[in-house]
Design a protein around this motif. Structure first.
Motif, PDB file in Angstrom:
ATOM      1  N   ALA A   1       0.859  -1.171   0.000  1.00  0.00           N
ATOM      2  CA  ALA A   1       0.000   0.000   0.000  1.00  0.00           C
ATOM      3  C   ALA A   1       0.902   1.229   0.000  1.00  0.00           C
ATOM      4  O   ALA A   1       1.873   1.292   0.736  1.00  0.00           O
ATOM      5  CB  ALA A   1      -0.863  -0.024   1.257  1.00  0.00           C
ATOM      6  N   GLY A   2       0.572   2.182  -0.860  1.00  0.00           N
ATOM      7  CA  GLY A   2       1.392   3.398  -0.930  1.00  0.00           C
ATOM      8  C   GLY A   2       0.923   4.415   0.106  1.00  0.00           C
ATOM      9  O   GLY A   2       0.087   4.128   0.948  1.00  0.00           O
ATOM     10  N   GLY A   3       1.497   5.598   0.040  1.00  0.00           N
ATOM     11  CA  GLY A   3       1.031   6.701   0.885  1.00  0.00           C
ATOM     12  C   GLY A   3       1.500   6.571   2.321  1.00  0.00           C
ATOM     13  O   GLY A   3       2.195   5.616   2.687  1.00  0.00           O
ATOM     14  N   GLN A   4       1.079   7.524   3.122  1.00  0.00           N
ATOM     15  CA  GLN A   4       1.492   7.504   4.529  1.00  0.00           C
ATOM     16  C   GLN A   4       0.652   6.484   5.296  1.00  0.00           C
ATOM     17  O   GLN A   4      -0.577   6.503   5.239  1.00  0.00           O
ATOM     18  CB  GLN A   4       1.305   8.881   5.129  1.00  0.00           C
ATOM     19  CG  GLN A   4       2.005   8.944   6.456  1.00  0.00           C
ATOM     20  CD  GLN A   4       2.173  10.363   6.955  1.00  0.00           C
ATOM     21  OE1 GLN A   4       1.678  11.311   6.370  1.00  0.00           O
ATOM     22  NE2 GLN A   4       2.870  10.485   8.053  1.00  0.00           N
ATOM     23  N   GLN A   5       1.340   5.618   6.009  1.00  0.00           N
ATOM     24  CA  GLN A   5       0.614   4.556   6.689  1.00  0.00           C
ATOM     25  C   GLN A   5       0.412   4.886   8.165  1.00  0.00           C
ATOM     26  O   GLN A   5       1.264   5.530   8.775  1.00  0.00           O
ATOM     27  CB  GLN A   5       1.395   3.253   6.553  1.00  0.00           C
ATOM     28  CG  GLN A   5       1.536   2.822   5.116  1.00  0.00           C
ATOM     29  CD  GLN A   5       1.877   1.360   5.006  1.00  0.00           C
ATOM     30  OE1 GLN A   5       2.132   0.684   5.993  1.00  0.00           O
ATOM     31  NE2 GLN A   5       1.863   0.859   3.792  1.00  0.00           N
ATOM     32  N   PRO A   6      -0.710   4.423   8.731  1.00  0.00           N
ATOM     33  CA  PRO A   6      -0.901   4.647  10.158  1.00  0.00           C
ATOM     34  C   PRO A   6       0.129   3.838  10.952  1.00  0.00           C
ATOM     35  O   PRO A   6       0.652   2.836  10.449  1.00  0.00           O
ATOM     36  CB  PRO A   6      -2.318   4.112  10.411  1.00  0.00           C
ATOM     37  CG  PRO A   6      -2.597   3.181   9.275  1.00  0.00           C
ATOM     38  CD  PRO A   6      -1.789   3.644   8.113  1.00  0.00           C
ATOM     39  N   ALA A   7       0.413   4.254  12.181  1.00  0.00           N
ATOM     40  CA  ALA A   7       1.398   3.520  12.979  1.00  0.00           C
ATOM     41  C   ALA A   7       0.762   2.297  13.619  1.00  0.00           C
ATOM     42  O   ALA A   7       1.351   1.236  13.687  1.00  0.00           O
ATOM     43  CB  ALA A   7       1.977   4.432  14.053  1.00  0.00           C
ATOM     44  N   ARG A   8      -0.505   2.434  14.097  1.00  0.00           N
ATOM     45  CA  ARG A   8      -1.104   1.311  14.810  1.00  0.00           C
ATOM     46  C   ARG A   8      -2.573   1.124  14.400  1.00  0.00           C
ATOM     47  O   ARG A   8      -3.362   2.063  14.429  1.00  0.00           O
ATOM     48  CB  ARG A   8      -1.039   1.546  16.309  1.00  0.00           C
ATOM     49  CG  ARG A   8      -1.671   0.396  17.071  1.00  0.00           C
ATOM     50  CD  ARG A   8      -1.683   0.689  18.524  1.00  0.00           C
ATOM     51  NE  ARG A   8      -0.602   0.003  19.200  1.00  0.00           N
ATOM     52  CZ  ARG A   8      -0.547  -0.143  20.525  1.00  0.00           C
ATOM     53  NH1 ARG A   8      -1.480   0.365  21.281  1.00  0.00           N
ATOM     54  NH2 ARG A   8       0.434  -0.800  21.086  1.00  0.00           N
ATOM     55  N   ILE A   9      -2.856  -0.110  14.029  1.00  0.00           N
ATOM     56  CA  ILE A   9      -4.235  -0.451  13.683  1.00  0.00           C
ATOM     57  C   ILE A   9      -4.744  -1.434  14.736  1.00  0.00           C
ATOM     58  O   ILE A   9      -4.089  -2.440  15.024  1.00  0.00           O
ATOM     59  CB  ILE A   9      -4.318  -1.059  12.264  1.00  0.00           C
ATOM     60  CG1 ILE A   9      -3.959   0.037  11.232  1.00  0.00           C
ATOM     61  CG2 ILE A   9      -5.718  -1.623  11.993  1.00  0.00           C
ATOM     62  CD1 ILE A   9      -3.968  -0.419   9.799  1.00  0.00           C
ATOM     63  N   VAL A  10      -5.889  -1.117  15.305  1.00  0.00           N
ATOM     64  CA  VAL A  10      -6.504  -2.018  16.284  1.00  0.00           C
ATOM     65  C   VAL A  10      -7.753  -2.626  15.650  1.00  0.00           C
ATOM     66  O   VAL A  10      -8.560  -1.922  15.025  1.00  0.00           O
ATOM     67  CB  VAL A  10      -6.846  -1.267  17.594  1.00  0.00           C
ATOM     68  CG1 VAL A  10      -7.682  -2.146  18.527  1.00  0.00           C
ATOM     69  CG2 VAL A  10      -5.552  -0.848  18.301  1.00  0.00           C
ATOM     70  N   ILE A  11      -7.866  -3.934  15.802  1.00  0.00           N
ATOM     71  CA  ILE A  11      -9.027  -4.657  15.267  1.00  0.00           C
ATOM     72  C   ILE A  11      -9.784  -5.238  16.454  1.00  0.00           C
ATOM     73  O   ILE A  11      -9.200  -5.971  17.254  1.00  0.00           O
ATOM     74  CB  ILE A  11      -8.557  -5.798  14.326  1.00  0.00           C
ATOM     75  CG1 ILE A  11      -7.818  -5.209  13.107  1.00  0.00           C
ATOM     76  CG2 ILE A  11      -9.742  -6.653  13.879  1.00  0.00           C
ATOM     77  CD1 ILE A  11      -7.091  -6.250  12.263  1.00  0.00           C
ATOM     78  N   ILE A  12     -11.048  -4.908  16.575  1.00  0.00           N
ATOM     79  CA  ILE A  12     -11.850  -5.504  17.659  1.00  0.00           C
ATOM     80  C   ILE A  12     -12.683  -6.614  17.039  1.00  0.00           C
ATOM     81  O   ILE A  12     -13.595  -6.360  16.237  1.00  0.00           O
ATOM     82  CB  ILE A  12     -12.745  -4.454  18.355  1.00  0.00           C
ATOM     83  CG1 ILE A  12     -11.898  -3.279  18.848  1.00  0.00           C
ATOM     84  CG2 ILE A  12     -13.503  -5.107  19.522  1.00  0.00           C
ATOM     85  CD1 ILE A  12     -12.697  -2.178  19.533  1.00  0.00           C
ATOM     86  N   GLY A  13     -12.339  -7.850  17.372  1.00  0.00           N
ATOM     87  CA  GLY A  13     -13.029  -9.004  16.806  1.00  0.00           C
ATOM     88  C   GLY A  13     -12.034  -9.963  16.191  1.00  0.00           C
ATOM     89  O   GLY A  13     -11.211  -9.554  15.363  1.00  0.00           O
ATOM     90  N   GLY A  14     -12.095 -11.223  16.608  1.00  0.00           N
ATOM     91  CA  GLY A  14     -11.208 -12.244  16.055  1.00  0.00           C
ATOM     92  C   GLY A  14     -12.009 -13.238  15.243  1.00  0.00           C
ATOM     93  O   GLY A  14     -11.846 -14.453  15.384  1.00  0.00           O
ATOM     94  N   GLY A  15     -12.895 -12.715  14.395  1.00  0.00           N
ATOM     95  CA  GLY A  15     -13.699 -13.588  13.532  1.00  0.00           C
ATOM     96  C   GLY A  15     -13.292 -13.397  12.086  1.00  0.00           C
ATOM     97  O   GLY A  15     -12.137 -13.050  11.794  1.00  0.00           O
ATOM     98  N   ALA A  16     -14.264 -13.618  11.178  1.00  0.00           N
ATOM     99  CA  ALA A  16     -13.973 -13.569   9.746  1.00  0.00           C
ATOM    100  C   ALA A  16     -13.421 -12.209   9.331  1.00  0.00           C
ATOM    101  O   ALA A  16     -12.342 -12.122   8.724  1.00  0.00           O
ATOM    102  CB  ALA A  16     -15.259 -13.870   8.971  1.00  0.00           C
ATOM    103  N   ALA A  17     -14.145 -11.154   9.643  1.00  0.00           N
ATOM    104  CA  ALA A  17     -13.753  -9.829   9.155  1.00  0.00           C
ATOM    105  C   ALA A  17     -12.446  -9.384   9.807  1.00  0.00           C
ATOM    106  O   ALA A  17     -11.552  -8.858   9.126  1.00  0.00           O
ATOM    107  CB  ALA A  17     -14.868  -8.825   9.438  1.00  0.00           C
ATOM    108  N   GLY A  18     -12.328  -9.602  11.106  1.00  0.00           N
ATOM    109  CA  GLY A  18     -11.122  -9.182  11.806  1.00  0.00           C
ATOM    110  C   GLY A  18      -9.892  -9.913  11.280  1.00  0.00           C
ATOM    111  O   GLY A  18      -8.857  -9.311  10.996  1.00  0.00           O
ATOM    112  N   PHE A  19     -10.017 -11.235  11.106  1.00  0.00           N
ATOM    113  CA  PHE A  19      -8.874 -12.007  10.631  1.00  0.00           C
ATOM    114  C   PHE A  19      -8.481 -11.590   9.212  1.00  0.00           C
ATOM    115  O   PHE A  19      -7.301 -11.388   8.905  1.00  0.00           O
ATOM    116  CB  PHE A  19      -9.156 -13.516  10.649  1.00  0.00           C
ATOM    117  CG  PHE A  19      -8.010 -14.276  10.051  1.00  0.00           C
ATOM    118  CD1 PHE A  19      -6.872 -14.520  10.801  1.00  0.00           C
ATOM    119  CD2 PHE A  19      -8.032 -14.670   8.721  1.00  0.00           C
ATOM    120  CE1 PHE A  19      -5.768 -15.152  10.235  1.00  0.00           C
ATOM    121  CE2 PHE A  19      -6.932 -15.306   8.145  1.00  0.00           C
ATOM    122  CZ  PHE A  19      -5.806 -15.556   8.916  1.00  0.00           C
ATOM    123  N   ALA A  20      -9.489 -11.480   8.335  1.00  0.00           N
ATOM    124  CA  ALA A  20      -9.184 -11.156   6.932  1.00  0.00           C
ATOM    125  C   ALA A  20      -8.523  -9.785   6.835  1.00  0.00           C
ATOM    126  O   ALA A  20      -7.652  -9.569   5.987  1.00  0.00           O
ATOM    127  CB  ALA A  20     -10.461 -11.197   6.097  1.00  0.00           C
TER     128      ALA A  20
END
Ligand code: FAD
Length: 506
Positions: A120-139
């Protein structure tokens, strides 16, 4: 799934005449690996013959430009790189070098130059938090690393197990025909290797969108630059007297499925309350364990609201052929020990009761965070919520579906995975709309039902083929337009319907 494949078709290392590929597809083998040759325009590709999701036979799939779609659950692969472009497949296919010589095609060396997915180009965020360990979160987490996101990923999951293949929990795993080793989406080691900070048994109780923190039940505050909310849905619980007894179950998590398997071991009779997809899949799985099953539901026919009367009748007959007893247009009013009392006055004996009466999206966090709700979390075409920087995906998300022209929310595995992937790309600043045509499948005994599109209502169902012969396509139409297509053992038609629906709104 097993990686080793039996040999089939000609040995491609010895060469096959170019004319053998006149039909565009040819199945052969290289050593013990089944390899599929595909001709697109004048180019020939050699790839794994089976989908990396459930091993579906790609020779029966649909070639579209330089991609092939799996007939079983509509995964899609890039022929040039092997990349799994669309879920449910997440792992790439292997591909081989093709050589043309003396009017023959030779396939010998597996290519190891698997093209890395574009960063992915451009400026990237430093930290991504995902709430949920199911289909959407894992993918989402998988796609972030696939696109070489270098920042930190924290995945907070209330589950006790790392992300699992949830559809399997009511099918082969519950029936006892799939080992538990098939259930995790990835091994435990994967998360460490990919530097994904997966925290299990971690419930998030609030989100502070001003300080940009997710706050857990244990009091931890986890800062984020981008947040994905993927909390899924929870089963609706029975509220009738006696529903709080230990032999009354619902099914969402691996723990739930394990508990049901343990209960089934000593059970002779079960009552499934609700003729939902999950309820009926559970019925089929319990029949495979030789348990007498009674299904109690208020509907006239199972699944009529989603699939129509004809398919509803077929599903009922199919389950009856396998020994299931239906108590339709009836409801359970009380569970007294091993007796389930019905409104009609009759009663069923059960050592095991399963409530399959639907699910509710888990919206408490979104509500607390002040996100716009609309029978789900309202998101735009990029899956961003009303609060910039917070995205939502999966069973909780209501998005503007370009195909039906409406805001919709569905509870489909493939949609949740694909939304997680698109949300990941957008969290990296890619501005990608979620435009996939919804797809789901359901499996009852040996009968798979595939469904593409979305039809909440229709004015006509056009049936092609014979439902009872398990060879049919049903088109759900409104004002002459096909909104959705259901099929049994007509996988290519299902894929073609998907492509047509994509084009109609392209
Ligand atoms: C038994 C079963 C069989 C199914 N079979 C099919 C099928 O055959 N075909 C099909 O298309 N669909 C099927 N589905 C539906 C499909 O599994 C769902 O649509 C899909 O899992 C939704 O993905 P999701 O990521 O939105 O939610 P989920 O996969 O449910 O994941 C939600 C995650 O969020 C976590 N969570 C929730 N609240 C919090 C919180 N406050 N803090 C931290 N974590 C939280 C949960 O612990 C969980 O890890 C099935 C579902 C079930 C239960």
């Amino acid at each position: 799934m097993a990686d080793k494949q039996s040999s089939n078709g000609p040995d491609l290392t010895h060469g096959v005449p170019v004319a053998a590929l006149d039909g565009g597809k040819l199945l052969g083998h290289v050593g013990e690996r089944e390899v599929l040759l595909l001709k697109v325009a004048d180019e020939i590709f050699a790839i794994d013959a089976h989908c990396s999701h459930y091993h579906g036979p790609l020779i029966e799939g649909l070639v579209q430009g330089e991609t092939v779609r799996c007939p079983w659950h509509h995964a899609c692969f890039d022929l040039r790189s092997g990349e799994a472009m669309r879920a449910p497949a997440l792992s790439p296919l292997s591909f081989w070098q093709v050589e043309r010589r003396d009017g023959h095609i030779f396939v010998q060396n597996k290519r190891e130059d698997q093209k890395q997915a574009q960063p992915a180009g451009g400026q990237q965020p430093a930290r991504i938090v995902i709430i949920g360990g199911g289909a959407a979160g894992f993918a989402a987490a998988e796609m972030l690393r696939r696109r070489q996101f270098q920042g930190s990923i924290v995945m907070l999951s209330a589950d006790t197990a790392a992300p699992v293949d949830r559809p399997n929990l009511s099918k082969d795993y519950l029936a006892g025909s799939a080992p538990e080793a098939w259930v995790p989406l990835r091994s435990d080691k994967y998360y460490g290797k990919m530097n994904i900070d997966l925290r299990l048994r971690t419930e998030v109780t609030s989100i502070d969108s001003i300080s940009r923190e997710a706050i857990t039940a244990g009091g931890d505050k986890i800062g984020y630059d981008r947040l994905l909310l993927a909390t899924g849905a929870e089963p609706v619980r029975l509220t009738i007297p006696g529903a709080d007894q230990p032999h009354v179950h619902t099914l969402r998590s691996l723990d739930d499925s394990r508990a049901m398997i343990a209960a089934a071991a000593g059970a002779r009779r079960a009552v499934v309350v609700g003729a939902s997809f999950i309820g009926l899949e559970v019925a089929a799985a319990l029949r495979a364990r030789d348990i007498e099953v009674h299904v109690v539901a208020p509907d006239k026919r199972p699944m009529e609201r989603v699939l129509g009367a004809e398919m509803g009748d077929f599903i009922r007959a199919l389950h009856e052929e396998h020994g299931v007893f239906f108590h339709l247009e009836d409801t359970a009013v009380a569970i007294e020990g091993s007796k389930v009392r019905l409104k009609s006055g009759s009663e069923c004996e059960a050592d095991l009761v399963v409530a399959g009466i639907g699910v509710r999206p888990r919206l408490a966090l979104a509500e607390q965070a002040g996100l716009d709700l609309d029978n789900g979390v309202a998101v735009d075409a990029y899956l961003e919520t009303s609060t910039p920087g917070i995205y939502a995906a999966g069973d909780i998300a209501r998005w503007p579906d370009p195909h039906s022209g409406r805001n919709i929310r569905v509870e489909h595995w493939v949609v949740a995975l694909r939304q997680g992937q698109v949300a990941a790309l957008n969290m990296l600043g890619q501005q990608k709309k979620f435009e996939a045509v919804p797809f789901f499948w359901s499996q009852h005994y040996d009968v798979p039902i595939n469904y593409v599109g979305h039809a909440e209502k229709w004015d006509e169902i056009v049936i092609d083929g014979d439902i009872n012969a398990k060879d049919c396509t049903l088109h759900y139409k409104s004002g002459g337009r096909v909104l959705a297509t259901a099929s049994i053992y007509r996988d290519l038609e299902s894929l073609e319907a998907e492509v047509r629906m994509e084009r109609e709104t392209a």
